[in-house]
Design a protein around this motif. Sequence first.
Motif, PDB file in Angstrom:
ATOM      1  N   TRP A 180       0.836  -1.217   0.000  1.00 36.65           N
ATOM      2  CA  TRP A 180       0.000   0.000   0.000  1.00 36.65           C
ATOM      3  C   TRP A 180       0.871   1.267   0.000  1.00 36.65           C
ATOM      4  O   TRP A 180       0.483   2.304   0.525  1.00 36.65           O
ATOM      5  N   TRP A 181       2.013   1.157  -0.651  1.00 35.05           N
ATOM      6  CA  TRP A 181       2.925   2.304  -0.698  1.00 35.05           C
ATOM      7  C   TRP A 181       2.669   3.127  -1.951  1.00 35.05           C
ATOM      8  O   TRP A 181       3.384   2.986  -2.953  1.00 35.05           O
ATOM      9  N   GLU A 239       6.476   7.124  -0.314  1.00 36.62           N
ATOM     10  CA  GLU A 239       6.465   5.654  -0.307  1.00 36.62           C
ATOM     11  C   GLU A 239       6.928   5.097  -1.650  1.00 36.62           C
ATOM     12  O   GLU A 239       7.714   4.138  -1.708  1.00 36.62           O
ATOM     13  N   GLY A 260      -3.676   4.105   3.209  1.00 39.61           N
ATOM     14  CA  GLY A 260      -2.712   4.058   4.306  1.00 39.61           C
ATOM     15  C   GLY A 260      -3.182   3.113   5.393  1.00 39.61           C
ATOM     16  O   GLY A 260      -4.378   2.911   5.576  1.00 39.61           O
ATOM     17  N   GLY A 261      -2.208   2.526   6.090  1.00 42.97           N
ATOM     18  CA  GLY A 261      -2.567   1.578   7.140  1.00 42.97           C
ATOM     19  C   GLY A 261      -2.835   0.184   6.584  1.00 42.97           C
ATOM     20  O   GLY A 261      -2.773  -0.797   7.315  1.00 42.97           O
ATOM     21  N   GLN A 310       3.430  -6.768   1.588  1.00 40.23           N
ATOM     22  CA  GLN A 310       3.620  -5.918   2.762  1.00 40.23           C
ATOM     23  C   GLN A 310       2.590  -6.345   3.802  1.00 40.23           C
ATOM     24  O   GLN A 310       1.424  -6.576   3.473  1.00 40.23           O
ATOM     25  N   LEU A 369       1.659  -6.236   8.348  1.00 39.34           N
ATOM     26  CA  LEU A 369       2.011  -5.770   9.689  1.00 39.34           C
ATOM     27  C   LEU A 369       1.866  -6.924  10.685  1.00 39.34           C
ATOM     28  O   LEU A 369       0.903  -7.701  10.599  1.00 39.34           O
ATOM     29  N   HIS A 381       9.110   1.422  11.876  1.00 36.86           N
ATOM     30  CA  HIS A 381       8.482   2.734  11.948  1.00 36.86           C
ATOM     31  C   HIS A 381       8.115   2.997  13.398  1.00 36.86           C
ATOM     32  O   HIS A 381       8.001   2.078  14.208  1.00 36.86           O
ATOM     33  N   TRP A 416      -7.847   4.554  10.834  1.00 33.23           N
ATOM     34  CA  TRP A 416      -6.480   4.134  11.194  1.00 33.23           C
ATOM     35  C   TRP A 416      -5.609   5.330  11.582  1.00 33.23           C
ATOM     36  O   TRP A 416      -4.732   5.203  12.454  1.00 33.23           O
ATOM     37  N   TRP A 441      -3.691  10.486   4.654  1.00 29.78           N
ATOM     38  CA  TRP A 441      -2.641  10.912   5.584  1.00 29.78           C
ATOM     39  C   TRP A 441      -1.606  11.808   4.922  1.00 29.78           C
ATOM     40  O   TRP A 441      -1.109  12.758   5.522  1.00 29.78           O
ATOM     41  N   TRP A 473       6.513   7.548   8.585  1.00 34.38           N
ATOM     42  CA  TRP A 473       6.348   7.547   7.137  1.00 34.38           C
ATOM     43  C   TRP A 473       6.042   8.974   6.663  1.00 34.38           C
ATOM     44  O   TRP A 473       6.305   9.308   5.506  1.00 34.38           O
ATOM     45  N   ASN A 524       5.873   0.043  14.706  1.00 30.83           N
ATOM     46  CA  ASN A 524       5.389  -1.004  13.822  1.00 30.83           C
ATOM     47  C   ASN A 524       6.505  -1.269  12.817  1.00 30.83           C
ATOM     48  O   ASN A 524       7.472  -0.509  12.757  1.00 30.83           O
ATOM     49  N   ASP A 527       7.142  -2.729   8.760  1.00 31.34           N
ATOM     50  CA  ASP A 527       6.632  -3.328   7.533  1.00 31.34           C
ATOM     51  C   ASP A 527       7.390  -4.617   7.294  1.00 31.34           C
ATOM     52  O   ASP A 527       8.626  -4.634   7.341  1.00 31.34           O
ATOM     53  N   LYS A 539      12.314   6.305   3.218  1.00 29.81           N
ATOM     54  CA  LYS A 539      10.990   5.938   3.739  1.00 29.81           C
ATOM     55  C   LYS A 539      10.612   6.703   5.002  1.00 29.81           C
ATOM     56  O   LYS A 539       9.443   6.860   5.323  1.00 29.81           O
ATOM     57  N   GLN A 586      -1.429  -0.083  14.527  1.00 27.07           N
ATOM     58  CA  GLN A 586      -0.609  -0.516  13.399  1.00 27.07           C
ATOM     59  C   GLN A 586      -0.263  -2.004  13.435  1.00 27.07           C
ATOM     60  O   GLN A 586       0.793  -2.423  12.971  1.00 27.07           O
TER      61      GLN A 586
HETATM   62  C1  BGC Z   1       2.949   1.384   7.092  1.00 26.58           C
HETATM   63  C2  BGC Z   1       3.827   2.407   6.412  1.00 26.58           C
HETATM   64  C3  BGC Z   1       3.000   3.252   5.473  1.00 26.58           C
HETATM   65  C4  BGC Z   1       1.817   3.848   6.211  1.00 26.58           C
HETATM   66  C5  BGC Z   1       0.941   4.733   5.370  1.00 26.58           C
HETATM   67  C6  BGC Z   1       1.715   2.023   7.670  1.00 26.58           C
HETATM   68  O1  BGC Z   1       0.830   1.037   8.095  1.00 26.58           O
HETATM   69  O2  BGC Z   1       3.652   0.715   8.082  1.00 26.58           O
HETATM   70  O3  BGC Z   1       4.871   1.803   5.703  1.00 26.58           O
HETATM   71  O4  BGC Z   1       3.817   4.232   4.911  1.00 26.58           O
HETATM   72  O5  BGC Z   1       1.023   2.794   6.699  1.00 26.58           O
HETATM   73  O6  BGC Z   1       0.568   4.146   4.193  1.00 26.58           O
END
Ligand code: BGC
Length: 417
Positions: A32-33, A38, A64-65, A87, A89, A140, A188, A247, A267, A298, A300, A335, A375
């Motif tokens: 989700w970057w 990102e 995001g999230g 990706q 969490l 992060h 989130w 965000w 981020w 958190n 990634d 990042k 997260q």
């Molecule tokens: C991730 C980050 C990302 C952020 C916003 C977070 O959950 O750990 O890598 O940049 O979400 O998208």
Amino acid sequence: MLRKLLIGTALATSFAFSAHAADVKEVQMLHWWTSGGEAAALNVLKQDLAKEGYAWKDVPVAGGGGDAAMTALKAMVAAGNYPTASQMLGYTVLDYAAAGVMGDLTETAKKEGWDKSVPAALQKFSVYDGKWVAAPVNVHSVNWLWINKAVMDKIGGTEPKTFDDFVALLDKAKAAGVIPLALGGQNWQEATMFDSVVLSTGGPEFYKKAMNDLDEESLKSDTMKKSFDNLAKLVKYVDPNFSGRDWNLATAMVIKGDALVQVMGDWAKGEFHAANKTPGTDFLCYRFPGTDGSVIYNSDMFGMFNVPEDRKAAQVALATATLSKSFQSAFNVVKGSVPARTDVPDTDFDACGKKGIADLKKANEGGTLFGSLAQGYGAPPAVANAYKDVVSKFVHGQIKTSDEAVTELVKAIDDAK
Ligand code: BGC
């Protein structure tokens, strides 16, 4: 979900038997970057893999999230269509591992010595049943303030050390006609900010008990009520258009000087970096007032699926590249995060990154490193989602008092467990 995932496993295994051609020189990655910062960070990885002859098959799912990305992943896995990696969490990695759909990177991990270089807090989520199932990309941390320096100078502000200082600072911005707090009204983001509010209000021990141990007494305590009251105080300083805002658009408000501050994971620093902004000159990074000394983290992870044989070499190449020292430095500089290994020099990091690395080390040694509930590092996804939901309902006025909020929180977490 488990049953569906297992059907997926059967399909993927049959692929493995049928496809025995040469190795597929391609890495398929779900993530989700999608913001500017990102995407710039992800480019570092794409380029590293391209040098080794691997094509990049991008599966971006904006949001995001990662909630939308995780819904997409679930559908892919249920269909037996595993990406090389996704990706993910914390607790999500463990869920997929428990469902038996993850690969096994242990051989690579041994060869590369990951057990010595990756902090234990991350191994808890990347190793399942003695096997490496994910490659941690970064660490992060969410308890940060990101402040526009010119606005700060204009209002004569100084670093807020306590929650009350913070409120006084927001008042100054308001009096000067600047939007004090840049927030995106998505669950989130609100919950990510609330993680910090809880730590600031209750202190480290309380944070751990409530947000990691899910101790019911703590969740319904006066301290938790006070945390919600403090959240309500902050929400008074957002602009009327905050609902649904992404965000990175909230970060852009701070970068442009339309708003004073954003409370967000680091981020956000990736966005400042992408906009060529320098800490100390253009922006300031402070720990969320009252949380100095603790780190809510958190990480990634690239969850590695049990892909067919002809895709395993690509997976090993991805995992090896991800945990190489040079990548850990180059990627995380862009990042906004810090390395997922303890032996990467901080030389190339800016002042905020250097602080992030030092803070993480100190918190890890001092027992004040805590998983972010918002997260995915405090509790399994169902509990985290329940938490995000209650916090968001409170922010948007569907839950009206902090009394009601703690009652709803305890109930929602109980139901989700
Ligand atoms: C991730 C980050 C990302 C952020 C916003 C977070 O959950 O750990 O890598 O940049 O979400 O998208």
